[in-house]
Design a protein around this motif. Structure first.
Motif, short mmCIF file in Angstrom:
data_model
loop_
_atom_site.label_atom_id
_atom_site.label_comp_id
_atom_site.label_asym_id
_atom_site.label_seq_id
_atom_site.Cartn_x
_atom_site.Cartn_y
_atom_site.Cartn_z
N PRO A 26 -7.63 17.40 -3.60
CA PRO A 26 -7.48 16.17 -2.81
C PRO A 26 -8.47 15.07 -3.21
N ASP A 27 -9.60 15.46 -3.80
CA ASP A 27 -10.57 14.46 -4.24
C ASP A 27 -10.01 13.55 -5.33
N ASP A 28 -8.91 13.96 -5.98
CA ASP A 28 -8.32 13.18 -7.07
C ASP A 28 -7.23 12.22 -6.59
N LEU A 29 -6.93 12.22 -5.29
CA LEU A 29 -5.74 11.52 -4.81
C LEU A 29 -6.08 10.30 -3.96
N VAL A 30 -5.34 9.22 -4.19
CA VAL A 30 -5.45 8.00 -3.39
C VAL A 30 -4.08 7.73 -2.78
N TYR A 31 -4.07 7.39 -1.50
CA TYR A 31 -2.81 7.22 -0.76
C TYR A 31 -2.46 5.74 -0.60
N PRO A 32 -1.34 5.29 -1.18
CA PRO A 32 -0.91 3.89 -1.00
C PRO A 32 -0.30 3.70 0.39
N MET A 33 -0.56 2.54 1.00
CA MET A 33 -0.08 2.26 2.35
C MET A 33 0.42 0.82 2.44
N PHE A 34 1.50 0.63 3.23
CA PHE A 34 2.12 -0.68 3.40
C PHE A 34 1.86 -1.17 4.82
N VAL A 35 1.08 -2.23 4.95
CA VAL A 35 0.71 -2.76 6.26
C VAL A 35 1.48 -4.06 6.48
N GLN A 36 2.18 -4.13 7.60
CA GLN A 36 3.07 -5.27 7.86
C GLN A 36 2.58 -6.10 9.04
N PHE A 77 -1.23 -2.43 0.50
CA PHE A 77 -0.28 -3.49 0.19
C PHE A 77 0.05 -4.20 1.48
N GLY A 78 0.06 -5.52 1.44
CA GLY A 78 0.33 -6.29 2.64
C GLY A 78 1.70 -6.94 2.62
N ILE A 79 2.30 -7.01 3.82
CA ILE A 79 3.58 -7.69 3.99
C ILE A 79 3.37 -8.75 5.06
N PRO A 80 3.34 -10.03 4.67
CA PRO A 80 3.01 -11.09 5.63
C PRO A 80 4.22 -11.55 6.44
N LEU A 81 3.94 -12.26 7.52
CA LEU A 81 5.01 -12.87 8.30
C LEU A 81 5.59 -14.08 7.59
N GLU A 82 4.75 -14.82 6.88
CA GLU A 82 5.19 -16.07 6.26
C GLU A 82 4.89 -16.07 4.77
N LYS A 83 5.79 -16.68 4.01
CA LYS A 83 5.61 -16.85 2.57
C LYS A 83 5.70 -18.34 2.24
N ASP A 84 4.93 -18.76 1.24
CA ASP A 84 5.05 -20.13 0.75
C ASP A 84 4.77 -20.15 -0.74
N GLU A 85 5.04 -21.26 -1.38
CA GLU A 85 4.97 -21.32 -2.84
C GLU A 85 3.55 -21.18 -3.36
N HIS A 86 2.55 -21.34 -2.50
CA HIS A 86 1.16 -21.16 -2.91
C HIS A 86 0.61 -19.79 -2.50
N SER A 87 1.46 -18.93 -1.96
CA SER A 87 1.05 -17.57 -1.55
C SER A 87 -0.16 -17.60 -0.62
N THR A 88 -0.16 -18.53 0.31
CA THR A 88 -1.33 -18.77 1.15
C THR A 88 -1.78 -17.53 1.92
N SER A 89 -0.81 -16.74 2.38
CA SER A 89 -1.17 -15.56 3.18
C SER A 89 -1.92 -14.51 2.38
#
Length: 324
Positions: A26-36, A77-89
């Motif tokens: 388990p010391d070799d493993l990293v867990y990816p997570m998606f936060v919304q 990894f993040g999932i924002p409420l809003e998106k814009d062309e400058h990726s402000t979030s």
């Protein structure tokens, strides 16, 4: 007739353990997570059974579970409420990743919190850099990518991991981090990231499918290995501390080439479709999931990976504990 009796060293479980050349723990493993952002609780990702979009409340519970299992780190990894062309979030002080970093560190200060640094989830085009006149432009993207990394470090991230594949991104991030006093923040570069069909389920998970075209002008051609060595050398020269090869399963030869040519820590990412294929077959009863996953993890270590990003991390940690 004389011949070598190789089977002597396979004669029992104890003997096989004694002479085993490569191991994962388990010391070799990293867990990816998606936060919304804005989500309460959690929602299963249809194409990735057992993996979830997490609201901050569910994320906190997940961090507690990861910590109890003894996994050393997570990748956000993040999932924002809003998106814009400058990726402000992406670089907002109170963006979803930044808040998740703070939450994780409040629960377990010793947990290694790593953050994916990219713009694709945060702009309507779904590309990893800024889009101008229908093109993904390199140099104007660097400032926003570096600002994103800085905001993660300011929130408390231990490791920032740029995945955008813009040229010069590591240098831009290192310079800005150092300028603001974050000299101890580690950079793990997605140095060797291929334009792969194995990312399919991730696009659903991260809400990051390109609105036009594809990512082949900045992610690597799957046919190339020598190019991987050039990418890795460039990122190390720019200030990267660790390297990643992505995907893992079909690119173990690349992992070995990186391991043989560089003496920094090397990781590999067991990506979404690699995970989903195993889960789908297991859910149909076609394979031994535990056996397949443990064999895959061993193969990644055998290829030279020091640590592995995998959605199987929690299950693998449980299996490891069961085996004592």
């Amino acid at each position: 007739m004389e011949f070598d009796r190789h089977r002597r060293l396979r004669s029992s479980a104890a003997m096989r353990r004694l002479v085993r050349e490569h191991r994962w723990t388990p010391d070799d493993l990293v867990y990816p997570m998606f936060v919304q952002e804005g989500l309460s609780g959690k929602e299963e990702i249809a194409s990735m059974p057992g993996v979830y979009h997490l609201g901050l409340d569910a994320f906190r519970r997940e961090v507690e579970e990861v910590s109890e299992l003894g996994l050393p780190g997570i990748l956000l990894f993040g999932i924002p409420l809003e998106k814009d062309e400058h990726s402000t979030s992406a670089y907002a002080e109170h963006g979803i990743v930044q808040e998740a970093v703070r939450a994780a560190k409040a629960i377990n200060p010793d947990l290694l919190v790593m953050t994916d640094v990219c713009l694709c989830q945060y702009n309507p085009a779904g590309h990893c850099g800024i889009v101008q006149d229908g093109k993904i432009v390199n140099d104007p993207s660097l400032k926003l990518i570096a600002e994103t990394a800085l905001s993660h470090a300011a929130a408390g991230a231990d490791v920032v991991a740029p995945s955008d594949m813009m040229d010069g991104r590591v240098a831009a991030i290192r310079a800005l981090l150092d300028e603001h006093g974050y000299v101890d923040t580690t950079i793990l570069s997605y140095a060797v990231k291929y334009a792969s069909a194995f990312y399919g389920p991730f696009r659903e998970a991260a809400h990051s499918s390109p609105a036009f075209g594809d990512r082949r002008t900045y992610q690597m051609d799957p046919a190339n290995v020598r190019e991987a060595l050039r990418e890795a050398a460039s990122d190390l020269a720019e200030g990267a501390d660790m390297l990643m090869v992505k995907p893992a399963l079909s690119y173990m030869d690349v992992t070995k080439s990186i391991r043989d040519n560089f003496d920094v820590p090397v990781s590999t990412y067991n990506v979404s479709a690699e995970y989903s294929m195993v889960k789908a077959a297991a859910n149909h009863g076609w394979i031994d999931e535990r056996g397949i996953v443990t064999e895959m993890l061993t193969s990644f270590k055998r290829a030279g990976a020091d640590f592995i990003f995998t959605y199987h991390a929690k299950d693998a940690a449980r299996w490891y504990k069961e085996e004592g």
